[in-house]
Design a protein around this motif. Structure first.
Motif, PDB file in Angstrom:
ATOM      1  N   SER A 849       0.817  -1.284   0.307  1.00  0.00           N
ATOM      2  CA  SER A 849       0.193  -0.020  -0.028  1.00  0.00           C
ATOM      3  C   SER A 849       0.926   0.802   0.143  1.00  0.00           C
ATOM      4  O   SER A 849       1.857   0.984  -0.267  1.00  0.00           O
ATOM      5  CB  SER A 849      -0.908   0.217   1.080  1.00  0.00           C
ATOM      6  OG  SER A 849      -0.325   0.291   2.191  1.00  0.00           O
ATOM      7  N   HIS A 850       0.424   2.069   0.056  1.00  0.00           N
ATOM      8  CA  HIS A 850       1.022   3.747   0.538  1.00  0.00           C
ATOM      9  C   HIS A 850       2.079   3.590   1.261  1.00  0.00           C
ATOM     10  O   HIS A 850       2.798   5.110   1.742  1.00  0.00           O
ATOM     11  CB  HIS A 850      -0.354   4.973   0.546  1.00  0.00           C
ATOM     12  CG  HIS A 850      -0.621   4.972   1.359  1.00  0.00           C
ATOM     13  ND1 HIS A 850      -1.824   4.258   1.390  1.00  0.00           N
ATOM     14  CD2 HIS A 850      -0.689   5.639   2.817  1.00  0.00           C
ATOM     15  CE1 HIS A 850      -2.237   4.843   2.233  1.00  0.00           C
ATOM     16  NE2 HIS A 850      -1.771   5.145   3.115  1.00  0.00           N
ATOM     17  N   ASP A 851       1.935   3.361   2.280  1.00  0.00           N
ATOM     18  CA  ASP A 851       2.413   2.841   3.795  1.00  0.00           C
ATOM     19  C   ASP A 851       3.218   1.584   4.275  1.00  0.00           C
ATOM     20  O   ASP A 851       3.486   1.731   5.710  1.00  0.00           O
ATOM     21  CB  ASP A 851       1.550   4.105   4.497  1.00  0.00           C
ATOM     22  CG  ASP A 851       1.110   3.002   5.462  1.00  0.00           C
ATOM     23  OD1 ASP A 851       0.266   3.492   6.184  1.00  0.00           O
ATOM     24  OD2 ASP A 851      -0.007   2.486   4.490  1.00  0.00           O
ATOM     25  N   VAL A 900       6.266  -3.969   7.141  1.00  0.00           N
ATOM     26  CA  VAL A 900       7.195  -2.633   7.402  1.00  0.00           C
ATOM     27  C   VAL A 900       6.201  -1.438   7.229  1.00  0.00           C
ATOM     28  O   VAL A 900       5.336  -1.605   5.684  1.00  0.00           O
ATOM     29  CB  VAL A 900       8.204  -2.238   6.980  1.00  0.00           C
ATOM     30  CG1 VAL A 900       9.187  -0.854   7.408  1.00  0.00           C
ATOM     31  CG2 VAL A 900       9.353  -2.977   6.678  1.00  0.00           C
ATOM     32  N   THR A 901       4.936  -1.015   8.347  1.00  0.00           N
ATOM     33  CA  THR A 901       3.676  -0.166   8.328  1.00  0.00           C
ATOM     34  C   THR A 901       4.830   1.692   8.385  1.00  0.00           C
ATOM     35  O   THR A 901       6.455   1.900   9.030  1.00  0.00           O
ATOM     36  CB  THR A 901       3.011  -0.468   9.482  1.00  0.00           C
ATOM     37  OG1 THR A 901       3.458  -0.095  10.463  1.00  0.00           O
ATOM     38  CG2 THR A 901       3.208  -1.682   8.770  1.00  0.00           C
ATOM     39  N   GLY A 902       3.753   2.329   8.323  1.00  0.00           N
ATOM     40  CA  GLY A 902       4.329   3.839   8.451  1.00  0.00           C
ATOM     41  C   GLY A 902       4.836   4.600   7.210  1.00  0.00           C
ATOM     42  O   GLY A 902       5.564   5.147   8.506  1.00  0.00           O
ATOM     43  N   GLY A 930      12.317  -0.976  -2.794  1.00  0.00           N
ATOM     44  CA  GLY A 930      10.440  -0.670  -3.105  1.00  0.00           C
ATOM     45  C   GLY A 930      10.183   0.697  -2.674  1.00  0.00           C
ATOM     46  O   GLY A 930       9.726   0.972  -1.834  1.00  0.00           O
ATOM     47  N   THR A 931       9.050   1.081  -3.931  1.00  0.00           N
ATOM     48  CA  THR A 931       8.764   2.608  -3.776  1.00  0.00           C
ATOM     49  C   THR A 931       6.572   2.540  -2.946  1.00  0.00           C
ATOM     50  O   THR A 931       6.903   1.817  -4.176  1.00  0.00           O
ATOM     51  CB  THR A 931       8.625   3.165  -5.369  1.00  0.00           C
ATOM     52  OG1 THR A 931      10.138   2.858  -5.468  1.00  0.00           O
ATOM     53  CG2 THR A 931       8.417   4.624  -5.020  1.00  0.00           C
ATOM     54  N   THR A 932       6.390   2.882  -2.310  1.00  0.00           N
ATOM     55  CA  THR A 932       5.740   3.144  -1.757  1.00  0.00           C
ATOM     56  C   THR A 932       4.933   3.497  -2.928  1.00  0.00           C
ATOM     57  O   THR A 932       4.547   4.161  -3.649  1.00  0.00           O
ATOM     58  CB  THR A 932       5.457   3.633  -0.656  1.00  0.00           C
ATOM     59  OG1 THR A 932       5.736   5.068  -0.685  1.00  0.00           O
ATOM     60  CG2 THR A 932       5.826   2.436   0.661  1.00  0.00           C
ATOM     61  N   PHE A 933       3.307   2.970  -2.999  1.00  0.00           N
ATOM     62  CA  PHE A 933       2.287   3.793  -4.055  1.00  0.00           C
ATOM     63  C   PHE A 933       1.689   5.279  -3.385  1.00  0.00           C
ATOM     64  O   PHE A 933       2.299   5.287  -2.295  1.00  0.00           O
ATOM     65  CB  PHE A 933       1.202   2.817  -3.772  1.00  0.00           C
ATOM     66  CG  PHE A 933       1.303   0.961  -4.024  1.00  0.00           C
ATOM     67  CD1 PHE A 933       0.269   0.367  -3.326  1.00  0.00           C
ATOM     68  CD2 PHE A 933       1.781   0.695  -4.919  1.00  0.00           C
ATOM     69  CE1 PHE A 933       0.844  -1.066  -4.224  1.00  0.00           C
ATOM     70  CE2 PHE A 933       2.152  -0.427  -5.005  1.00  0.00           C
ATOM     71  CZ  PHE A 933       1.712  -1.339  -4.619  1.00  0.00           C
ATOM     72  N   GLU A 934       0.966   5.610  -4.611  1.00  0.00           N
ATOM     73  CA  GLU A 934       1.094   7.017  -4.203  1.00  0.00           C
ATOM     74  C   GLU A 934      -0.264   6.799  -3.560  1.00  0.00           C
ATOM     75  O   GLU A 934      -1.175   5.687  -3.262  1.00  0.00           O
ATOM     76  CB  GLU A 934       0.869   7.621  -5.771  1.00  0.00           C
ATOM     77  CG  GLU A 934       2.029   8.326  -6.364  1.00  0.00           C
ATOM     78  CD  GLU A 934       2.195   8.911  -7.423  1.00  0.00           C
ATOM     79  OE1 GLU A 934       3.115   9.600  -8.017  1.00  0.00           O
ATOM     80  OE2 GLU A 934       0.869   9.254  -7.922  1.00  0.00           O
ATOM     81  N   THR A 935      -0.789   7.760  -2.629  1.00  0.00           N
ATOM     82  CA  THR A 935      -1.621   8.553  -2.224  1.00  0.00           C
ATOM     83  C   THR A 935      -2.344   9.903  -2.120  1.00  0.00           C
ATOM     84  O   THR A 935      -1.420  10.327  -2.495  1.00  0.00           O
ATOM     85  CB  THR A 935      -2.133   7.473  -0.955  1.00  0.00           C
ATOM     86  OG1 THR A 935      -3.026   7.592   0.055  1.00  0.00           O
ATOM     87  CG2 THR A 935      -1.071   8.939   0.151  1.00  0.00           C
ATOM     88  N   ALA A 966       2.642  15.963  -0.490  1.00  0.00           N
ATOM     89  CA  ALA A 966       2.745  15.777  -1.790  1.00  0.00           C
ATOM     90  C   ALA A 966       1.653  14.074  -2.411  1.00  0.00           C
ATOM     91  O   ALA A 966       0.972  14.504  -2.626  1.00  0.00           O
ATOM     92  CB  ALA A 966       3.227  16.073  -2.977  1.00  0.00           C
ATOM     93  N   ASN A 967       2.491  13.390  -1.426  1.00  0.00           N
ATOM     94  CA  ASN A 967       2.350  11.935  -1.864  1.00  0.00           C
ATOM     95  C   ASN A 967       2.211  11.182  -2.841  1.00  0.00           C
ATOM     96  O   ASN A 967       1.464  10.428  -2.772  1.00  0.00           O
ATOM     97  CB  ASN A 967       1.212  11.495  -0.816  1.00  0.00           C
ATOM     98  CG  ASN A 967       0.738  11.556   0.531  1.00  0.00           C
ATOM     99  OD1 ASN A 967       2.070  11.754   1.289  1.00  0.00           O
ATOM    100  ND2 ASN A 967      -0.130  12.261   1.348  1.00  0.00           N
ATOM    101  N   GLY A 968       2.976  11.798  -3.611  1.00  0.00           N
ATOM    102  CA  GLY A 968       2.897  11.805  -5.138  1.00  0.00           C
ATOM    103  C   GLY A 968       3.209  12.972  -6.544  1.00  0.00           C
ATOM    104  O   GLY A 968       3.253  14.090  -6.048  1.00  0.00           O
ATOM    105  N   LYS A 969       2.819  12.688  -7.757  1.00  0.00           N
ATOM    106  CA  LYS A 969       3.388  13.875  -8.567  1.00  0.00           C
ATOM    107  C   LYS A 969       1.847  14.042  -9.046  1.00  0.00           C
ATOM    108  O   LYS A 969       1.154  14.317  -8.734  1.00  0.00           O
ATOM    109  CB  LYS A 969       3.756  13.477  -9.805  1.00  0.00           C
ATOM    110  CG  LYS A 969       4.346  14.303 -10.496  1.00  0.00           C
ATOM    111  CD  LYS A 969       4.231  13.404 -11.940  1.00  0.00           C
ATOM    112  CE  LYS A 969       5.175  14.479 -12.653  1.00  0.00           C
ATOM    113  NZ  LYS A 969       5.023  13.884 -14.835  1.00  0.00           N
TER     114      LYS A 969
END
Length: 1421
Positions: A849-851, A900-902, A930-935, A966-969
């Motif tokens: 997920s994102h985190d 791994v969270t947070g 690993g790159t976390t997902f955007e949110t 921004a959590n993403g572009k």
């Protein structure tokens, strides 16, 4: 064939014609159809075409004509039908009605070549589709998993090609499992759960579309087996017929069998038949047919069973009939009567037609025999034995004749006489007694020598006149009060004592004795009356104790009240014993029945009952033994093992369930198996004693799962867990033992040796496992067997510093192969193990997920199954790849994965793992990324400012900074604006901004109107939160004098510092002017505050004037990550929003006398108390001059708001405008550094009476003062345009130009530009000569936010820029060089000086202290 040129060419002949000699042969002309018309279904009103084209090598092309129904068509004037260039017939629209069908028919294409001939095509039928009609429609249906179903849909046959199916209103994709029949019907085979839904068929593309009714298809799951009708216990008579019903339902369809007892019942025609697939009928019942019948139903998933008891009744029959009897009085006799039957008959006795009531003298013995004690003459008569059961009754009779004493009994001793009678027949009974001589006189001195409760012993002396030798005696006795006497004879001649048994306690008896000699019976003695003793009577045994098992865990018991007992029964004690264990237990019961529960299944128990009265426990009954009913096993079979035999078979072996869990006799075992992970299963069964099964016919190289369950007559018990095995890819040889393993390696440790090996080189021989032998000096001390798949093993619990010999052999069912030997010496105890752990391998980071990212790895130091059995643990560490953020986080785990969270969204993380076991650790593993997902953005855009566009009061420019999170572009922004801050969000006007632009123009606004603005950022995941509302009021009029008309639009300039090394000394006069001007600004602001009218939402008297020096020691000359407070107060300020927006001013500005004049033209009215406060707070002076090279090498893309000054308090704060996005100025001109400063005025400095209400923003703590302004007194050429570049008076308004030579980020070469530095603003007076000018349209904001909650529900923030809270003592730094910019007349604009000399003199008193501060700043290292 003819050779005439005028004749038509023959088409089909491939060979040249044969012509007479002398004539010229004409060649054949190739002529054929390349396309011929096909049968076509046309749609009414739509276009249609019948294709046709011909090929010819003739000079003239072929001419195409068409026939309809055999007649050439005339198409010259037909507007609807015409021939296309290739010869096809085209219909622009087909005409078809009930009475007019001009287009339907048979068409033929005719191709003609002039002077050669014509050819005709095949005929084609043009049909016109009719109206869709459904002859049948889909109906609701159900189908079981794996079955097939047909959904009907019958339409006109010509419309089937236009029919399609929909499921749940979505087009249905056909497949090999979903097939549409030629009739239009849909066949669903091998149904799955996904097939459930609403189905309908549609006819489309035929002018008018039509859909059928929708029908629901339901998928029925596999239905468990259950009885619709179970057999019930029944009773029948011998010779009758019986039907035991058994009806079972379930899916898959069950198979029904019958068991009789524990054997499978075989059908026999005419006597035992199974009807209706399950019910059992038996004709002409015999007694042997009685028993327990079990209906057993099973399918591939389960087995169920039901039992019924068949009772066959048999008429009573005499085994032994009663016989006629002769007897004398006082004798005891027995009538015997033995009967059989089912159920057991009950026997009654009748004497002369009257029922014989049992008493002390008439007793039923041995179940059916009648005993009569102490015969009297009245006992003579006919006695009948009556036997009766549910099937019927019978009777038999016998006669009793009592002879006189002088009449001898018949010579044969009747078998029905009692032993006392038959053994001691009266002497002379062989015939009629003759009075040959005298008989004895009466015996003398009869006494009761021993009296008890139940017996009396009599003794006597011989008669006075015996008249013979060897006298025998008879003792006659009767209960006192009765006339019926009984007799007891002495056992041998001359005996003069006898014991009378079976008397009643506490009862009087009469006794008399008679002697016998050879002449007969003598005189009787006198009667002796003796009473038996009384006894403390406890109850006798409870009669008729019965025990029946009702269920596998309960037994029902019942009994009658004891016949003997002195007093009422208080309680009964039931004793029971588990025969398999032997310990007796008891339970107290009040009544005469009890159901014992909680017993073991299929176990023998013995029961006995003891009655208790007030005297204590009585006599126990005999033990009654009963076995509880059987049940399905309660545990699975044990020790299931699988052995792969070859590529097609697997041998299963197991042990029965534990004895205490079998719950009955095991009648068989059920084996279920399946291929891979499929749900469908196959089943096999075995006999009860068979503990293995070969499953063959399997697929090669395939994994199968097996489980086994035990069966009793009651059903199937629980199954073992699924156990898997994989068949061989090819059939291997098991006719000989395996070869030697190809290698053996040992690695000794202190207390263990790690053994690893490779299999034999010959892979064609079956290897079923390996045997490891080891020992000190000999490999035969210990042996271990491991699976054939295993390649290593750790031998534990060894002695240190010992020499071990290790052998390894491969084995199969034939035997063990050749061993391979190796030896090793375990390490000494004292030597620490230097071997580090192997780092984990195969580290993988799976983004969830994102985190959250899941990190997995493998450990080569574990066994092949990767099972952790020791105390090792793993440490996972992770960090981002951002150079500025080098913080590493770690977590420990004992498993081979970690969640791994947070984590931050849209961030690349690196992970590595190490293993620790005791004191040994491994190195870090190779990293995984690993790159976390955007949110969606989790914060709103920052630093929102609104400014009016120069010379266009109806146009405003909105500037902002990207959100911190921004959590993403960022792909765009949305600007909301409204004149009502309380309006619903959907009522605000929306302005979208595409891309990552940070500024936007909004045109055609209404003059003299307050607008509110919010901004929302967007990325690929959605929209983030909105920013707080920012207000802006447009000017009243469209005046060209923007400086005089709208103070809110004046440019704000910053005093910048050189980012080089130590700052050079500024001219003292300039410094003096700088600080004096600051103080005068404060003075003036303070003096104007007394007349200001401000409508604060809080209590305005709580607002204290902020101090100039508060928090100055916390000034940090570096980019900042966060705004120090969540809700900063803002004012409108036309300030550049990014680092690109700031272009250095012209270096010639420094020599401008007008600018110098402006620098010295600060005017203020500082009060004395303000100045004393200022002087009083000059406490600590930390060393401030840090090299600017220490700043991070790249700008941080974030900006921070600051508080503005209201018109009460204007304080000068070093660095308070240092927004990180604007804190980097770049040298773009030549190299010499020239100091200059641009003073920044305060927008509301000259406002005397403000009518504008001011909203302040609540905060959890008082904020440090910070300055900004919505006005600037620097020339407009130095104005940082909101659109991103500097403009003079000639700059166009529509197309703001961007500075192309200012990069948005730090370049690859750090010295290509100047070092980053902070910029700040100096408050100054406006460039106007009207100090009393008032602009009520512009809002002002209090400098300090109130503590406590807001009193207004909608707190409006006004935009500003700068940094909050991190300020230090003012410092002098150099202004960076500016490139040459052409000066304009506005740059040279003079500013009138309106300061009074006495005011200046008034402030000089404090100059000395200020200069000391200045020296401290400029000399700071």
């Amino acid at each position: 064939m003819v050779c005439n040129t005028s004749q038509q060419a023959k088409i089909s002949s491939p060979s040249p014609p044969v012509c007479p000699l002398g004539s010229a042969a004409q060649p054949f002309i190739p002529f054929w159809f390349t396309v011929e018309p096909q049968d076509t279904l046309a749609i009414r009103g739509n276009a249609a075409v019948l294709n046709c084209s011909a090929h010819s090598d003739a000079a003239t092309p072929a001419r195409i004509e068409w026939k309809k129904d055999g007649t050439f068509m005339s198409l010259v004037s037909d507007e609807r039908r015409h021939i296309l260039p290739d010869g096809s017939l085209f219909f622009t629209h087909v005409v078809h009605s009930k009475h007019n069908k001009p287009d339907e028919g048979t068409y033929q294409c005719v191709a003609t070549i002039d002077n050669l001939g014509s050819i005709s095509s095949r005929t084609a039928r043009l049909s016109v589709a009719g109206m869709p009609r459904f002859a049948s429609q889909p109906a609701p249906a159900t189908v079981r998993l794996g079955d097939s179903q047909v959904m009907a849909c019958e339409v006109n046959s010509d419309l089937v090609p236009f029919t399609r199916w929909e499921k749940d209103r979505q087009p249905l994709e056909l497949s090999t499992r979903l097939v549409q029949l030629p009739s239009g019907a849909l066949v669903i085979s091998n149904a799955t759960e996904s097939d459930a839904g609403l189905y309908r068929c549609l006819v489309e593309n035929v002018g008018s579309s039509k859909s059928s009714d929708e029908a629901q298809l339901q998928i029925l799951p596999e239905r468990k087996l259950e009885f619709l009708l179970q057999p019930v216990s029944v009773t029948k008579v011998v010779g009758a017929s019986v039907l035991l019903p058994c009806v079972v339902t379930g899916y898959p369809a069950p198979h029904v069998r019958w068991m009789f007892g524990d054997k499978l019942l075989q059908e026999s025609e005419g006597r035992v038949e199974v009807l209706g697939g399950g019910s059992l009928q038996i004709f002409n019942l015999t007694e042997e047919d009685a028993g327990v019948y079990t209906c057993m139903a099973d399918n591939s998933n389960a087995t169920i069973e039901a039992q019924a008891q068949l009772t066959v009744q048999v008429y009573p029959q005499f085994v032994k009939r009663p016989a006629n009897i002769y007897a004398h009085e006082s004798m005891d006799i027995v009538f015997e009567c033995e009967v059989s039957g089912s159920p057991a008959p009950t026997v009654k006795w009748v004497k002369n037609g009257d029922a014989v009531i049992p008493s002390d003298y008439f007793k039923i013995i041995k179940e059916h025999n009648l005993q009569v004690l102490g015969l009297v003459k009245s006992d003579e008569g006919f006695y009948q034995c009556l036997a009766e059961n549910d099937a019927g009754n019978i009777q038999s009779s016998a006669q009793l004749i009592i002879l006189d004493h002088d009449v001898a009994l018949p010579s044969f001793p009747p078998p029905s006489l009692t032993p006392n009678t038959t053994d001691h027949v009266t002497p002379g009974s062989g015939g009629v007694a003759s009075p040959a001589g005298p008989t004895p006189s009466a015996p003398r001195d009869v006494v009761a020598s021993l009296v008890s409760t139940r017996f009396i012993k009599l003794t006597w002396r011989p008669p006075a006149e015996p008249h013979g030798d060897e006298l025998t005696y008879s003792v006659f006795y009767s209960q006192d009060g009765t006339s019926r006497e009984r007799v007891v004879n002495t056992s041998r001649p001359g005996e003069m004592q006898v014991t009378i048994q079976n008397l009643m306690p506490d009862t009087k008896y009469r006794f008399r004795v008679v002697a016998h000699n050879s002449n007969g019976q003598g005189e009787s003695s006198a009667a002796l009356k003796v009473a038996t003793q009384a006894e403390v009577q406890v109850p006798g045994p409870a009669p008729n104790l019965q025990a029946v098992s009702n269920t596998p865990t309960s037994v029902s018991l019942s009994w009658d009240k004891p016949l003997t007992g002195n007093g009422e029964i208080v309680t009964y004690k039931l004793y029971y014993t588990d025969k398999s264990v032997g310990n007796e237990q008891d339970v107290d019961i009040d009544g005469q029945s009890y159901t014992m529960t909680g017993l073991k299944k299929n176990t023998e128990y013995s029961f006995r009952v003891v009655a208790n009265n007030k005297h204590g426990p009585g006599v126990s009954t005999e033990d009654v033994v009963v076995r509880t009913l059987s049940d399905v096993p309660s545990a699975p079979p044990q020790n299931l093992t699988l052995e792969v035999q070859n590529s097609k078979s697997i041998m299963l072996r197991w042990q029965p369930p534990p004895l205490n869990a079998q719950n009955g006799e095991i009648t068989g075992y059920k084996i279920r198996y399946r291929k891979g992970s499929r749900r469908s299963e196959a089943a096999e069964t075995t006999g009860g004693t068979q503990l293995n099964k070969l499953i063959d016919g399997l697929e090669r190289g395939t994994e199968y799962s097996f489980r086994v369950s035990a069966m009793t007559v009651n059903g199937t018990g629980p199954a073992t867990e699924w156990t898997t095995a994989e068949t061989f890819e090819s059939d291997l040889d098991e006719s000989r033992v395996p070869d030697q393993p190809s290698s053996l390696h040992v690695r000794p440790l202190i207390n263990s040796i790690v053994v690893s090996w490779t299999p034999p080189e010959n892979q064609d021989i079956v290897v079923r496992g390996y045997t490891i032998g080891y020992g000190i000096g000999s490999p035969h001390a210990q042996t271990i067997k491991v699976d054939y798949k295993q390649r290593y093993y750790t031998i534990e619990s060894l002695d240190p510093s010992s020499h071990y010999v290790i052998t390894l052999k491969a084995f199969n069912n034939v035997g063990e192969g050749i061993p391979v030997y190796e030896s090793a010496i375990t390490r000494p105890q004292s030597v620490p193990d230097p071997t580090p752990m192997m780092p984990p391998v195969g580290v993988q980071a799976s983004v969830l997920s994102h985190d959250t990212i899941k990190v997995t790895w493998a450990d080569n130091s574990l066994p092949k199954n990767q099972k952790i059995t020791d105390n090792r643990y793993y440490t996972v560490r992770w960090k981002t790849n951002i150079p500025a953020n080098t913080k590493v986080k770690m977590a420990n785990t004992t498993s081979l994965n970690h969640m791994v969270t947070g984590l931050k969204p849209n961030t690349l993380y690196e992970f590595s793992v190490m293993v620790t076991k005791g004191r040994r650790t491994s190195t870090w593993s190779m990293t995984a990324q690993g790159t976390t997902f955007e949110t969606i953005p989790s914060s709103s855009p920052k630093d929102v400012t609104v400014v009016s566009k120069e010379n266009k009061p109806r146009t405003i420019i909105v500037n902002w900074q990207p959100p911190s999170e921004a959590n993403g572009k960022i792909t765009g922004y949305i600007i909301y604006y409204s004149t009502d801050v309380n309006a619903e969000v959907h009522d605000w006007v929306i302005e979208p901004v595409v891309g990552n632009r940070l500024t936007h123009q909004i045109q055609e606004l209404t003059l003299d109107t307050t607008y509110y603005f919010k901004i929302q950022a967007r990325n690929s995941k959605g929209m983030g939160p909105m920013s707080e509302a920012v207000n802006f009021r447009t000017p009243k009029t469209e005046s060209s004098d923007k400086m005089a008309n709208d103070q809110g639009k004046r440019p704000l300039h910053t005093l910048s510092f050189n980012a080089g090394s130590a700052p050079p000394q500024l001219p003292p006069m300039l410094v003096c002017h700088l600080y004096i001007s600051v103080l005068l600004c404060r003075k003036r602001a303070a003096s104007k505050s007394s007349n200001g009218s401000h409508k604060y939402k809080g209590n305005s008297k709580d607002l204290k004037p902020p101090d100039l020096w508060i928090h100055h020691e916390r000034l940090e000359l570096k980019p900042m990550d966060k705004s120090p407070e969540p809700n900063p107060v803002m004012t409108e300020t036309p300030i550049p929003r990014t680092s690109q927006d700031i272009t250095p001013a012209d270096s010639g500005l420094e020599s401008n006398p007008h600018l110098q004049q402006r620098r010295n033209s600060y005017r203020g009215h500082e009060s004395e108390d303000s100045m004393s406060t200022l002087a009083g707070r000059r406490g600590m002076r930390p060393k401030m001059m840090m090299p600017f090279d220490a700043q991070p090498p790249q700008p941080v893309i974030s900006a921070h708001p600051i508080h503005s000054l209201d018109n009460h308090h204007h304080h000068y704060h070093m660095g308070s405008l240092a927004s990180p996005t604007r804190s980097y100025l770049y040298h773009q001109g030549s190299g010499h550094s020239r100091p200059h400063a641009c003073t920044t005025p305060i927008s509301h400095l000259d406002r005397v009476d403000s009518t504008e209400s001011v909203r302040n923003t609540p905060s959890s703590e008082p904020l440090p003062p910070a300055t900004a302004s919505s006005q600037a007194s620097c020339p407009s050429e130095i104005l940082a345009d909101p659109e991103g570049s500097y403009h003079g008076s000639t700059t166009t308004e529509e197309e703001p130009s961007y500075s192309s030579n200012l990069p948005p980020h730090r370049s690859a070469h750090p010295h290509a530009h100047a070092h980053p530095l902070k910029s700040f603003a100096v408050p100054a007076i406006p460039a106007t000569s009207h100090p009393s000018y008032e602009s009520p349209a512009l809002p002002s904001t209090p400098l300090l936010a109130q503590t406590g909650p807001p009193t207004h529900p909608h707190v409006v923030k006004t935009a500003s820029i700068g940094t909050l809270g991190r300020t230090r003592t003012p410092m002098i730094v150099n202004v960076p060089n500016a490139p040459d910019v052409p000066e304009t007349s506005k740059m040279l604009e003079d500013v009138d000086s309106s300061y009074e000399p006495d005011e200046l003199t008034e402030e000089m008193a404090h100059l000395e202290g200020l200069m000391k501060d200045l020296n401290a700043i400029t000399t700071a290292p």
